[in-house]
Write a protein that holds these residues in place. Structure first.
Motif, mmCIF file in Angstrom:
data_model
loop_
_atom_site.group_PDB
_atom_site.id
_atom_site.type_symbol
_atom_site.label_atom_id
_atom_site.label_comp_id
_atom_site.label_asym_id
_atom_site.label_seq_id
_atom_site.Cartn_x
_atom_site.Cartn_y
_atom_site.Cartn_z
ATOM 1 N N ALA A 152 0.826 -1.209 0.000
ATOM 2 C CA ALA A 152 0.000 0.000 0.000
ATOM 3 C C ALA A 152 0.861 1.260 0.000
ATOM 4 C CB ALA A 152 -0.921 -0.010 1.216
ATOM 5 N N SER A 153 2.059 1.180 0.588
ATOM 6 C CA SER A 153 2.951 2.348 0.648
ATOM 7 C C SER A 153 3.920 2.416 -0.519
ATOM 8 C CB SER A 153 3.747 2.309 1.970
ATOM 9 O OG SER A 153 2.890 2.327 3.077
ATOM 10 N N LEU A 205 11.160 0.123 -0.120
ATOM 11 C CA LEU A 205 11.931 0.696 -1.222
ATOM 12 C C LEU A 205 11.201 1.841 -1.921
ATOM 13 C CD1 LEU A 205 13.203 -2.605 -2.922
ATOM 14 C CD2 LEU A 205 14.460 -1.138 -1.330
ATOM 15 N N TYR A 206 10.102 2.321 -1.341
ATOM 16 C CA TYR A 206 9.291 3.303 -2.059
ATOM 17 C C TYR A 206 9.955 4.676 -2.150
ATOM 18 C CZ TYR A 206 7.779 4.423 2.738
ATOM 19 O OH TYR A 206 7.754 4.739 4.074
#
Length: 258
Positions: A152-153, A205-206
């Motif tokens: 979701a992130s 890793l976003y």
């Protein structure tokens, strides 16, 4: 021996066979994705190692498929019933090249067996490069090529995945985020003489960023200059060579044969 006694003896064997068949499966227990960054191009080489566990009931299936020819990566995904067997570095604008896939030999492990699956390929534009000073170039990793688990992130490394970047020798690290799990920085907060950086343990890793500076040698600069001339003007070079050969042939004919 009575039929009743035979049936009583056969029943546990039948249950064992059915139980074994029901638990025949393949499972990728660990994935190592290593990206080798180049010192003179934005194309990177990728080596992915998949650690496969198989039940005893699946050993023969794997052995037969391993000896088969012309099985594609999609075929192996279907055989192993997994979505993990896929390139984890992908550029949306370019397909992978030089893809090879090698299913390794069977290693018995008592209740089952292990095997190493090795996939290698090349990807374009894994980094972008800017000349920041004479013979100094800053390379920035393109995080859009990451193809790990989507949450979701944003993207994150699954628990069983290790992601490693290998930089050229002599690279000066400019920025890293998040900080790698290995190695730790030295006492001044820098990474001196380090060429491999790894992330694992479900690392998010976003907001991944990674950049480094390479200083080109004078010899490398000269070689790059002539390489660029050849790449950009090779048609004119070929024409010049042809004209020079024709002039030489004409001179020889006039001088010695006329």
């Amino acid at each position: 021996m009575s039929a009743k006694r035979i049936s009583l003896l056969a029943f546990p064997l039948l249950i064992t066979l059915l139980f074994g068949s029901a638990h025949a499966y393949f499972n990728i227990t660990q994935v190592n994705t290593t990206v080798v960054l180049s010192s003179n191009t934005t194309t990177a080489s990728v080596i992915e190692t998949f650690y496969l566990y198989m039940s005893n009931a699946s050993v023969n299936v794997y052995a037969q498929d391993r000896s088969a020819y012309n099985l594609s990566l999609v075929d192996w995904q279907n055989i192993l019933k997994t979505t993990q067997l896929t390139p984890h570095i992908l550029n949306p604008r370019f397909s992978v090249s030089k893809l090879t896939f090698l299913p390794g030999s069977i290693i018995p492990q008592g209740s089952g067996a292990d095997a190493l699956l090795i996939m290698t390929y090349s990807i374009k534009n894994v980094t972008t490069v800017d000349e920041i000073a004479p013979r100094k170039f800053e390379y920035t990793f393109n995080d859009s090529v990451l193809n790990f688990e989507h949450t979701a992130s944003g993207q994150a490394l699954p628990q069983n995945v290790r992601f490693t970047l290998v930089v050229p020798k002599g690279a000066q690290i400019v920025s890293i985020s998040p900080l790698p799990d290995s190695p730790p920085p030295n006492f001044v907060g820098n990474y001196t003489n380090v060429t491999a950086f790894s992330w694992y343990a479900a690392e998010p890793l976003y907001r991944f960023s990674f950049s480094y500076i390479l200083t080109q040698s004078l010899q490398g600069e000269v070689a790059a200059y002539f390489t660029n001339i050849y790449t950009n003007d090779k048609e004119y070079i070929y024409i010049g060579i042809v004209v020079l050969l024709l002039l030489s042939a004409a001179y020889i004919y006039i001088k010695f044969l006329s």
